[in-house]
Design a protein around this motif. Structure first.
Motif, PDB file in Angstrom:
ATOM      1  N   ASN A 156       0.858  -1.189   0.000  1.00 20.90           N
ATOM      2  CA  ASN A 156       0.000   0.000   0.000  1.00 20.90           C
ATOM      3  C   ASN A 156       0.893   1.237   0.000  1.00 20.90           C
ATOM      4  OD1 ASN A 156      -2.461  -1.497   0.226  1.00 20.90           O
ATOM      5  ND2 ASN A 156      -1.988  -1.825   2.397  1.00 20.90           N
ATOM      6  N   TRP A 157       0.414   2.299  -0.559  1.00 27.27           N
ATOM      7  CA  TRP A 157       1.220   3.522  -0.589  1.00 27.27           C
ATOM      8  C   TRP A 157       0.330   4.750  -0.500  1.00 27.27           C
ATOM      9  CZ3 TRP A 157       1.168  -0.041  -4.648  1.00 27.27           C
ATOM     10  CH2 TRP A 157       0.361   0.293  -5.746  1.00 27.27           C
ATOM     11  N   GLU A 158       0.936   5.801   0.024  1.00 25.35           N
ATOM     12  CA  GLU A 158       0.244   7.084   0.059  1.00 25.35           C
ATOM     13  C   GLU A 158       0.011   7.547  -1.370  1.00 25.35           C
ATOM     14  OE1 GLU A 158       2.571   9.683   2.509  1.00 25.35           O
ATOM     15  OE2 GLU A 158       2.146   8.549   4.349  1.00 25.35           O
ATOM     16  N   LYS A 159      -1.083   8.246  -1.580  1.00 29.97           N
ATOM     17  CA  LYS A 159      -1.572   8.550  -2.922  1.00 29.97           C
ATOM     18  C   LYS A 159      -0.517   9.190  -3.812  1.00 29.97           C
ATOM     19  CE  LYS A 159      -5.224  11.134  -5.294  1.00 29.97           C
ATOM     20  NZ  LYS A 159      -6.385  12.036  -5.131  1.00 29.97           N
ATOM     21  N   GLU A 160       0.311  10.073  -3.255  1.00 33.02           N
ATOM     22  CA  GLU A 160       1.230  10.842  -4.093  1.00 33.02           C
ATOM     23  C   GLU A 160       2.537  10.125  -4.402  1.00 33.02           C
ATOM     24  OE1 GLU A 160       1.679  12.358   0.190  1.00 33.02           O
ATOM     25  OE2 GLU A 160       0.099  11.619  -1.154  1.00 33.02           O
ATOM     26  N   VAL A 161       2.767   8.949  -3.809  1.00 38.42           N
ATOM     27  CA  VAL A 161       4.063   8.272  -3.945  1.00 38.42           C
ATOM     28  C   VAL A 161       4.426   7.959  -5.399  1.00 38.42           C
ATOM     29  CG1 VAL A 161       5.285   6.112  -3.456  1.00 38.42           C
ATOM     30  CG2 VAL A 161       4.218   7.387  -1.598  1.00 38.42           C
TER      31      VAL A 161
ATOM     32  N   GLN B 134       5.309  11.055  -7.266  1.00 33.81           N
ATOM     33  CA  GLN B 134       6.483  11.660  -6.636  1.00 33.81           C
ATOM     34  C   GLN B 134       7.764  11.008  -7.161  1.00 33.81           C
ATOM     35  OE1 GLN B 134       6.459  11.266  -2.375  1.00 33.81           O
ATOM     36  NE2 GLN B 134       7.650  13.120  -2.087  1.00 33.81           N
TER      37      GLN B 134
ATOM     38  N   LYS C  60       3.824  -0.550   3.822  1.00 34.72           N
ATOM     39  CA  LYS C  60       3.238   0.792   3.651  1.00 34.72           C
ATOM     40  C   LYS C  60       4.340   1.734   3.179  1.00 34.72           C
ATOM     41  CE  LYS C  60       0.222   4.077   3.806  1.00 34.72           C
ATOM     42  NZ  LYS C  60      -0.525   4.481   4.993  1.00 34.72           N
TER      43      LYS C  60
ATOM     44  N   THR D  25       5.550   5.409   2.269  1.00 34.40           N
ATOM     45  CA  THR D  25       5.183   6.777   2.613  1.00 34.40           C
ATOM     46  C   THR D  25       5.842   7.773   1.675  1.00 34.40           C
ATOM     47  OG1 THR D  25       7.032   7.124   4.138  1.00 34.40           O
ATOM     48  CG2 THR D  25       5.034   6.092   5.030  1.00 34.40           C
ATOM     49  N   SER D  26       5.229   8.939   1.607  1.00 38.31           N
ATOM     50  CA  SER D  26       5.764  10.009   0.775  1.00 38.31           C
ATOM     51  C   SER D  26       7.134  10.455   1.278  1.00 38.31           C
ATOM     52  CB  SER D  26       4.791  11.184   0.770  1.00 38.31           C
ATOM     53  OG  SER D  26       5.304  12.270   0.043  1.00 38.31           O
ATOM     54  N   GLU D  27       7.293  10.456   2.601  1.00 40.79           N
ATOM     55  CA  GLU D  27       8.576  10.876   3.178  1.00 40.79           C
ATOM     56  C   GLU D  27       9.702   9.923   2.772  1.00 40.79           C
ATOM     57  OE1 GLU D  27      10.584  11.777   7.561  1.00 40.79           O
ATOM     58  OE2 GLU D  27       8.467  11.223   7.393  1.00 40.79           O
ATOM     59  N   ASP D  28       9.436   8.617   2.821  1.00 40.74           N
ATOM     60  CA  ASP D  28      10.446   7.641   2.411  1.00 40.74           C
ATOM     61  C   ASP D  28      10.738   7.746   0.920  1.00 40.74           C
ATOM     62  OD1 ASP D  28      10.692   6.691   4.960  1.00 40.74           O
ATOM     63  OD2 ASP D  28       9.412   4.926   4.656  1.00 40.74           O
TER      64      ASP D  28
END
Length: 421
Positions: A178-183, A186, A217, A219-222
């Motif tokens: 799963n991933w945050e929408k913007e990954v 990005q 999961k 994340t955008s930060e990663d």
């Protein structure tokens, strides 16, 4: 051991290739060539990670020729001779399809060794290069080939490959991802049009994520950490370096301060301090010139400050210089004058220096001690009419006053003075 994701995800059909629609869309020339099975010598030119090797592999699948691969960074003349020796034998009865990567690293002799066999059709060459082929590839080889330019892949196209990579990586790891929408976008944006970089970022991001309850999961930060600086395409000896410098100068010449600081930022982000310093000084003289003569003085002060400060603080005075030059009035009159004068000199239009302008020591020869030089400061308004150009080019005009306030003021001043006889 698992294959790299970038290798596993490599397209198997032309429709799976992302980007390069100008070459590979239905009806495009390169696609028609590939689908017809035509044996044509080709040079693929463009940045890394844009599909050059992939398309070469797809071409190889459609031919009955034996495929050989060489990378010019490590291959030698002996490697070429070994391939040529196989032509017409059981190793390559139908001829050879040679994929030569990074051909710009082959010298002239190495490139010439292929010509005879390209001419008679025993070798079909597909060469790839990240540098301008018209600078790096021998002209006789180019004349026997068709150049196709591969372009950076836009983020929305790269995102397709990123999503496919995430799906494959999930299967390989046996985990739900799963991933945050913007990954995905990005990563696609950060790769700078290099699909391989984007897929490598996907692989690293998935492998570094910590599983929780059988799921990963992202994340955008990663994603930002994994993809940071990967959008930079920069090589001090390559086309990208000169493209950015050219874009910087043309943006300033076009009076666009936003574009100017953008290209300056790309140079500084790559750690290049000296190139923008030198280019800004050139711009001050070439493009601003006499419209704002103080520009080069201010730019020189900013450059000196930048060199003394070093990065990262150097960005401040250089940004000041870039914005100043972009918003300053423009004139290339001095640039045009020296170019025109040097063209005359290069073509032998010189002539003997007028006697009155020669060095005073010429008077000691005894042949003629009457130099007749008129010292302008001894005359009203510090000007007196006399000949300065040699007889051979008397009356030549190199400098034309530009239509800016500073030069027009100088024109009016001298027209008034020189009009007084």
């Amino acid at each position: 051991m698992n294959r790299p994701l970038a290798d596993e995800i490599r397209p198997r059909t032309l429709d799976e290739v992302v980007g390069q629609t100008h070459l590979l869309a239905p009806g495009a020339v390169l696609r028609r060539i590939i689908e017809s099975g035509t044996n044509a010598n080709m040079v693929f030119y463009g940045p890394s990670g844009t599909g050059k090797t992939t398309v070469a592999n797809l071409i190889a699948q459609r031919t009955n020729r034996t495929l050989y691969r060489l990378n010019a960074t490590t291959a030698s003349l002996q490697d070429i001779k070994g391939i040529i020796a196989d032509v017409g034998t059981l190793m390559a009865p139908g001829g050879v399809l040679l994929y030569l990567d990074e051909i710009q690293y082959f010298n002239k002799k190495q490139q010439q060794s292929l010509l005879e066999f390209m001419e008679n059709g025993k070798i079909t060459l597909i060469a790839s290069t990240t540098e301008n082929p018209y600078f790096y590839i021998y002209s006789a080889l180019l004349s026997r080939s068709t150049v196709f330019e591969f372009k950076q892949v836009p983020p929305e196209e790269v995102e397709r490959a990123v999503l496919r990579g995430l799906e494959i990586e999930g299967h390989r790891l046996g985990l739900e991802i799963n991933w945050e929408k913007e990954v995905p976008l990005q990563i696609a944006t950060a790769c700078g049009g290099d699909v391989r970089k984007a897929i490598n970022a996907v692989e690293l991001l998935c492998q570094s994520a910590i599983p929780e309850n059988g799921k990963l999961k992202l994340t955008s930060e990663d994603a930002l950490q994994v993809a940071q600086r990967s959008a930079m395409r920069y090589d001090k000896d390559g086309d990208a370096h000169y493209d950015i410098l050219s874009a910087l100068q043309k943006s300033i010449r076009g009076s666009d301060p936003d574009a100017a600081v953008h290209y300056l930022a790309r140079l500084l982000e790559a750690g290049d301090l000296l190139s923008p310093c030198r280019r800004l000084l050139v711009i001050a003289a070439e493009d601003i010139g006499l419209a704002y003569p103080q520009a080069i003085v201010i730019t020189k002060a900013c450059v000196d400050a930048a060199v003394q400060l070093g990065l990262p603080e150097a960005r401040l005075p250089l940004a000041e210089a870039a914005v100043l030059l972009a918003t300053a009035p423009k004139s290339n009159s001095a640039h045009n004058a020296i170019i025109a004068a040097m063209e005359d000199v290069a073509h032998g239009k010189t002539g003997e220096i007028p006697r009155q302008l020669q060095n005073v020591h010429a008077d000691t020869t005894g042949f003629d001690n009457r130099q007749n030089y008129k010292y302008p400061h001894n005359y009203p308004n510090h000007w007196v009419e006399q000949q300065y150009l040699p007889d051979a080019i008397r009356g030549a005009r190199y400098y034309e006053y530009a239509d800016n306030k500073t030069e027009q003021a100088a024109r009016r001043y001298w027209e008034e003075i020189k009009g007084k006889r």
